[in-house]
Write a protein that holds these residues in place. Structure first.
Motif, PDB file in Angstrom:
ATOM      1  N   GLY A  60      26.347  37.904  27.879  1.00  0.00           N
ATOM      2  CA  GLY A  60      24.926  37.748  27.577  1.00  0.00           C
ATOM      3  C   GLY A  60      24.397  36.389  28.004  1.00  0.00           C
ATOM      4  N   THR A  61      25.142  35.312  27.679  1.00  0.00           N
ATOM      5  CA  THR A  61      24.665  33.981  28.052  1.00  0.00           C
ATOM      6  C   THR A  61      24.721  33.765  29.563  1.00  0.00           C
ATOM      7  N   LEU A  62      25.596  34.484  30.242  1.00  0.00           N
ATOM      8  CA  LEU A  62      25.601  34.435  31.712  1.00  0.00           C
ATOM      9  C   LEU A  62      24.206  34.764  32.240  1.00  0.00           C
ATOM     10  N   TYR A  63      23.633  35.858  31.738  1.00  0.00           N
ATOM     11  CA  TYR A  63      22.313  36.274  32.203  1.00  0.00           C
ATOM     12  C   TYR A  63      21.201  35.388  31.642  1.00  0.00           C
ATOM     13  N   ILE A  64      21.375  34.917  30.415  1.00  0.00           N
ATOM     14  CA  ILE A  64      20.354  34.031  29.837  1.00  0.00           C
ATOM     15  C   ILE A  64      20.281  32.724  30.618  1.00  0.00           C
ATOM     16  N   PHE A  65      21.437  32.087  30.835  1.00  0.00           N
ATOM     17  CA  PHE A  65      21.460  30.822  31.573  1.00  0.00           C
ATOM     18  C   PHE A  65      20.977  31.021  33.007  1.00  0.00           C
ATOM     19  N   ARG A  66      21.347  32.145  33.605  1.00  0.00           N
ATOM     20  CA  ARG A  66      20.890  32.412  34.975  1.00  0.00           C
ATOM     21  C   ARG A  66      19.387  32.615  35.005  1.00  0.00           C
ATOM     22  N   GLY A  67      18.859  33.311  33.988  1.00  0.00           N
ATOM     23  CA  GLY A  67      17.414  33.495  33.920  1.00  0.00           C
ATOM     24  C   GLY A  67      16.689  32.175  33.737  1.00  0.00           C
ATOM     25  N   LEU A  68      17.227  31.286  32.892  1.00  0.00           N
ATOM     26  CA  LEU A  68      16.624  29.959  32.724  1.00  0.00           C
ATOM     27  C   LEU A  68      16.623  29.186  34.034  1.00  0.00           C
ATOM     28  N   ASN A  69      17.706  29.299  34.774  1.00  0.00           N
ATOM     29  CA  ASN A  69      17.773  28.597  36.060  1.00  0.00           C
ATOM     30  C   ASN A  69      16.766  29.162  37.045  1.00  0.00           C
ATOM     31  N   ASN A  70      16.601  30.480  37.042  1.00  0.00           N
ATOM     32  CA  ASN A  70      15.613  31.104  37.929  1.00  0.00           C
ATOM     33  C   ASN A  70      14.196  30.655  37.571  1.00  0.00           C
ATOM     34  N   ALA A  71      13.922  30.598  36.244  1.00  0.00           N
ATOM     35  CA  ALA A  71      12.589  30.174  35.814  1.00  0.00           C
ATOM     36  C   ALA A  71      12.349  28.702  36.133  1.00  0.00           C
ATOM     37  N   TRP A  72      13.377  27.887  35.974  1.00  0.00           N
ATOM     38  CA  TRP A  72      13.268  26.451  36.227  1.00  0.00           C
ATOM     39  C   TRP A  72      13.147  26.155  37.719  1.00  0.00           C
TER      40      TRP A  72
END
Length: 348
Positions: free
Chosen positions: A146-158
């Motif tokens: 789950g955090t794999l996708y959360i952290f990846r999503g944060l990186n995409n947004a950033w």
């Protein structure tokens, strides 16, 4: 390949009546098969293509292995506790983009400050994983997926469509991946120092041995007074610190970082640890073995490229190595358990 870990936190079988000879001790090292496979691979590839061991070729292999070596060392700590962290690629990506952002936002910032900031950022992300695993009592595989996708999503947004390139960083920072000492790139030497420090901690301290005890039998470890929750949290935080360091060095090693940096890297890291002899079911293995596994997988890719083997077969061979490592480890575990039962029945 598997040794029995007792609640004292040691990674060794019960003492026998006689001492092993030095040669016997070496023959029983978990890392020996990986080391022999690495040497054999290098020799065979060199015989087919002598340019494989040219100075630049060796340097490229070391540079390509450096990031995975650091990540595999951290992953080994987590796997030894009978957990896994699938989010390391996403942590690396966030830290790498953060590193590029720091250099742009604060011109002239000291490199050591950037490295420490990256490690701290990684520690925070690792702590999030550790807290979720230890407090929610949910398997680490599920949490870190789950955090794999959360952290990846944060990186995409950033990051969005922004990328930082080599020209955005100081020259001396990029030189970490260019300058060498005795033929070893500086970032590779950093990785070696990290592996040695972690290996000494795991084998030479009570806290490190506790991690083996937890991976062998968490309930027994609790009975013997091991602070399981605190130790598992520590393992995830340490893994985050090393992933943060890897993210900073990734920015030095490669020409650009962006939203997709580190994607898929977690699979290579877990594969390196498993191939390096770290038991996927926890309780045994070493960070040195994980580092050798990372070097072996990187060398396989370089070797097969050198002899012009299709990329599909490169991936297939890595998959076969993972399956072989798991099967051999389970066979060894069954044989060890059988010997212990026989020994205990004789004592009775």
């Amino acid at each position: 390949m598997t040794t029995t870990v007792h609640p004292t936190g040691t990674d060794s079988p019960r003492p026998s009546s006689g001492r092993r000879s030095p040669l016997s001790a070496i023959a029983h090292l978990r890392e020996l098969p990986v080391l022999l496979a690495l040497v054999a691979l290098i020799l065979v590839t060199w015989l087919i293509n002598p340019l494989f061991l040219a100075p630049q070729g060796v340097k490229d292999i070391l540079l390509n292995a450096t990031i995975v070596i650091i990540l595999a060392a951290g992953q080994a700590i987590v796997i030894i506790t009978r957990n896994v962290d699938l989010s390391v690629g996403s942590i690396l990506g966030l830290v790498a983009f953060g590193t590029g952002s720091l250099f742009v936002a604060v011109p002239g910032i000291p490199i050591i400050v950037v490295i420490l900031a990256g490690m701290l950022f990684g520690a925070v992300l690792g702590a999030i994983n550790g807290l979720l695993v230890t407090l929610a009592k949910v398997p680490a595989l599920v949490i870190t997926l789950g955090t794999l996708y959360i952290f990846r999503g944060l990186n995409n947004a950033w990051a969005g469509g922004t990328q930082f390139f080599a020209d955005d960083r100081p020259q001396e920072f990029g030189n970490l991946s260019v300058d060498t000492v005795l033929g070893f790139p500086l970032i590779t030497l950093i990785a070696i120092v990290v592996v040695v420090i972690v290996a000494v901690f795991m084998s030479g301290t009570r806290s490190g041995r506790d991690l083996y005890a937890i991976g062998s039998d968490p309930d027994a470890a609790r009975v013997f007074g091991v602070p399981v929750t605190r130790r598992v949290l520590f393992a995830f935080v340490t893994n985050g610190v090393l992933a943060g360091l890897a993210g900073v060095l990734y920015t030095s090693r490669f020409n650009s970082v962006g939203a997709t940096t580190g994607t898929g890297l977690e699979l290579d890291v877990v594969a390196a640890a498993v191939v390096g002899g770290v038991a996927i079911f926890g309780g045994s293995g070493s960070v040195i073995g994980a580092a050798l596994g990372a070097l072996l997988l990187t060398t396989i890719t370089g070797a097969l490229t050198a002899v012009r083997v299709d990329k599909f077969w490169q991936q297939a061979i890595v998959g076969l190595l993972i399956l072989a490592a798991i099967v051999i480890d389970r066979i060894a575990a069954v044989r060890t358990a059988r010997r212990l039962r026989v020994s205990e029945s004789r004592d009775v």
